[in-house]
Design an enzyme around this catalytic site. Structure first.
Site, mmCIF file in Angstrom:
data_model
loop_
_atom_site.group_PDB
_atom_site.id
_atom_site.type_symbol
_atom_site.label_atom_id
_atom_site.label_comp_id
_atom_site.label_asym_id
_atom_site.label_seq_id
_atom_site.Cartn_x
_atom_site.Cartn_y
_atom_site.Cartn_z
ATOM 1 N N ASP A 1 0.858 -1.185 0.000
ATOM 2 C CA ASP A 1 0.000 0.000 0.000
ATOM 3 C C ASP A 1 0.899 1.242 0.000
ATOM 4 O OD1 ASP A 1 -1.649 2.159 0.722
ATOM 5 O OD2 ASP A 1 -3.032 0.850 1.810
ATOM 6 N N ARG B 1 0.088 4.249 2.430
ATOM 7 C CA ARG B 1 0.308 3.816 3.815
ATOM 8 C C ARG B 1 1.789 3.831 4.148
ATOM 9 N NH1 ARG B 1 1.902 -1.254 5.998
ATOM 10 N NH2 ARG B 1 0.948 -1.780 8.007
ATOM 11 N N GLY C 1 1.183 -3.927 17.709
ATOM 12 C CA GLY C 1 0.686 -4.631 16.523
ATOM 13 C C GLY C 1 1.715 -4.562 15.419
ATOM 14 N N SER D 1 -0.344 -12.067 17.505
ATOM 15 C CA SER D 1 -0.241 -13.342 16.785
ATOM 16 C C SER D 1 1.149 -13.918 17.013
ATOM 17 C CB SER D 1 -0.480 -13.129 15.287
ATOM 18 O OG SER D 1 -0.105 -14.287 14.554
ATOM 19 N N GLU E 1 -2.452 -5.930 26.408
ATOM 20 C CA GLU E 1 -3.232 -5.775 27.643
ATOM 21 C C GLU E 1 -2.852 -6.798 28.714
ATOM 22 O OE1 GLU E 1 -5.797 -4.535 24.122
ATOM 23 O OE2 GLU E 1 -4.477 -6.223 24.631
ATOM 24 N N GLU F 1 0.172 1.085 13.478
ATOM 25 C CA GLU F 1 -0.758 1.170 12.344
ATOM 26 C C GLU F 1 -1.967 0.343 12.757
ATOM 27 O OE1 GLU F 1 -3.082 0.209 10.149
ATOM 28 O OE2 GLU F 1 -1.837 -0.810 8.653
ATOM 29 N N GLU G 1 -12.406 -3.385 13.940
ATOM 30 C CA GLU G 1 -11.406 -4.245 14.580
ATOM 31 C C GLU G 1 -11.052 -3.781 15.993
ATOM 32 O OE1 GLU G 1 -8.048 -4.495 11.947
ATOM 33 O OE2 GLU G 1 -8.968 -6.057 10.724
ATOM 34 N N HIS H 1 -5.496 0.186 0.732
ATOM 35 C CA HIS H 1 -6.151 -1.109 0.972
ATOM 36 C C HIS H 1 -7.381 -0.952 1.864
ATOM 37 C CE1 HIS H 1 -3.973 -1.028 4.816
ATOM 38 N NE2 HIS H 1 -4.765 -2.002 5.220
#
Length: 392
Positions: free
Chosen positions: A84, A87, A112, A136, A164, A181, A190, A340
């Protein structure tokens, strides 16, 4: 004897199938329990007093979060984000043009982190230490390998876990800058912003900044070219307007559609729905808000007389002058280069002829009641007093 043998074989096969299904259920349950351990122990202090509804809500959120992080464990979505152009240019410029004074010799937390691209840009801009966190475990492991591949392991530490959750970051951890981001479709889909705000409240030193620091939601009215309704007017010489009408009624209305909206379809003035300062906004204010605004028909050219068929929503984020010497803006406006994120379209039941009148609107954003990472929108509009027209 033959029938008995056949019956026994069938029963054995059925038992084997049921056993395989049971094993799969057990596997999924074990996996869910692993995830549940990560999510539920965030609030273990109140576990003893939780009622059945609260437990059910938490378990439901476990599944939602697992699906969310699983969706980012593959590489296709990361290639889409890394490809992107707007971005990447905004984040690269926002960091590198403001390296001196904002990033150089500073401790940076990347919330993230994904494949680690922003962390590596921060390290290249002179950050003394970057801590990259991703929910993840699969993609965090990849980010660690990418960091090592680029000989940045001394400057960047990758950690896997929820921001958290206690233990994801060491006790007493503090940073000077948070970069993330976090934006989803329509900005807030989200609900990752809440994770960024949690990190800000817990780990950001006093006087530190969250970058980008400003987020804006904007809207405008567009005509039916935004959904190519005219296509149905003439198909091989035949009118199929009936199909277009059915499409509006069945497929388009009462749903928020993520799509690229042609800039030329905008027929009204633009309006600011909300502006959020990420350095100060509360989580509660980010979860739900309502905005009132007005739209007017654009004058001149071919805009006059074109009816409004939908409301298009987009967002901008800024490395603003509040925190940065060089201001950098990322926009997802339909009148600029595609991203995107595309735009979010709310299609009206009937086209609105504004003429010289002012359309008064009210738009409410709130977390979806069934899926806290989802988004519920309510649009009301009218020429006199706004009247409720629909939820999206």
């Amino acid at each position: 004897a033959g029938d008995g043998d056949g019956s026994s074989a069938r029963e054995l096969k059925r038992a084997q199938e049921e056993n395989a299904e049971l094993k799969e259920v057990v596997r999924q349950l074990r996996e869910s329990l692993k995830v549940a351990g990560s999510f539920l122990d965030q609030d273990s202090s109140g576990a003893a007093t939780d009622n059945a509804d609260e437990v059910a809500r938490k378990l439901k959120n476990v599944k939602i979060d697992k699906n969310y992080f699983d969706s980012y464990s593959g590489f296709g979505i990361h290639r889409e984000m890394l490809s992107d152009g707007p971005r990447m240019a905004a984040y690269r410029n926002g960091i590198e043009l403001n390296a001196a004074g904002v990033f150089e010799k500073k401790r940076v937390l990347d919330v993230g982190c994904g494949t680690g691209i922003l962390s590596m840009i921060c390290a290249r801009a002179g950050a003394s230490q970057v801590t990259a966190v991703d929910g993840s475990s699969a993609i965090a492991a990849v980010a660690g390998d990418v960091v090592a591949e680029n000989s940045l392991a001394k400057a960047i530490e990758v950690r896997s876990g929820l921001i958290e959750k206690e233990g994801t970051l060491p006790e007493g951890y503090e940073c000077d800058v948070i970069v993330s981001e976090w934006m989803g479709y329509c900005l807030l889909y989200e609900s990752m912003l809440l994770s960024v705000l949690h990190a800000r409240d817990k780990y950001l030193r006093q006087g530190g900044c969250v970058l980008p620091d400003i987020a804006r939601i904007l809207v405008a009215g567009c005509d039916d070219s935004c959904i190519s309704l005219a296509f149905w007017d003439d198909v091989e010489g035949f009118s199929m307007k009936t199909v277009g009408k059915k499409m509006l009624e069945k497929d388009m209305q009462s749903k928020a559609h993520v799509m690229n909206v042609p800039g030329g379809s905008i027929v009204t003035s633009k309006a600011l729905v909300n502006e959020m300062d990420l350095c100060t906004i509360s989580a509660e204010d980010a979860k739900a808000f309502t905005s009132e605004f007005e739209l007017r028909q654009l004058e001149g050219g071919d805009k006059a007389g074109r009816k409004m068929q939908a409301l298009v929503i987009w967002f901008d984020t800024l490395f603003s002058k509040n925190c940065c010497p060089e201001e950098v803006t990322l926009t997802t406006s339909p009148e600029h280069e595609k991203t995107h994120w595309a735009q979010t379209l709310l299609v009206l039941p009937e086209p609105v002829d504004l003429g010289e009148r002012t359309l008064k609107c009210r738009l409410a954003f709130e977390q979806h009641s069934d899926d806290y990472r989802g988004l519920h929108l309510v649009l009301e509009y009218g020429f006199q007093k706004s009247s409720k027209d629909g939820s999206y």
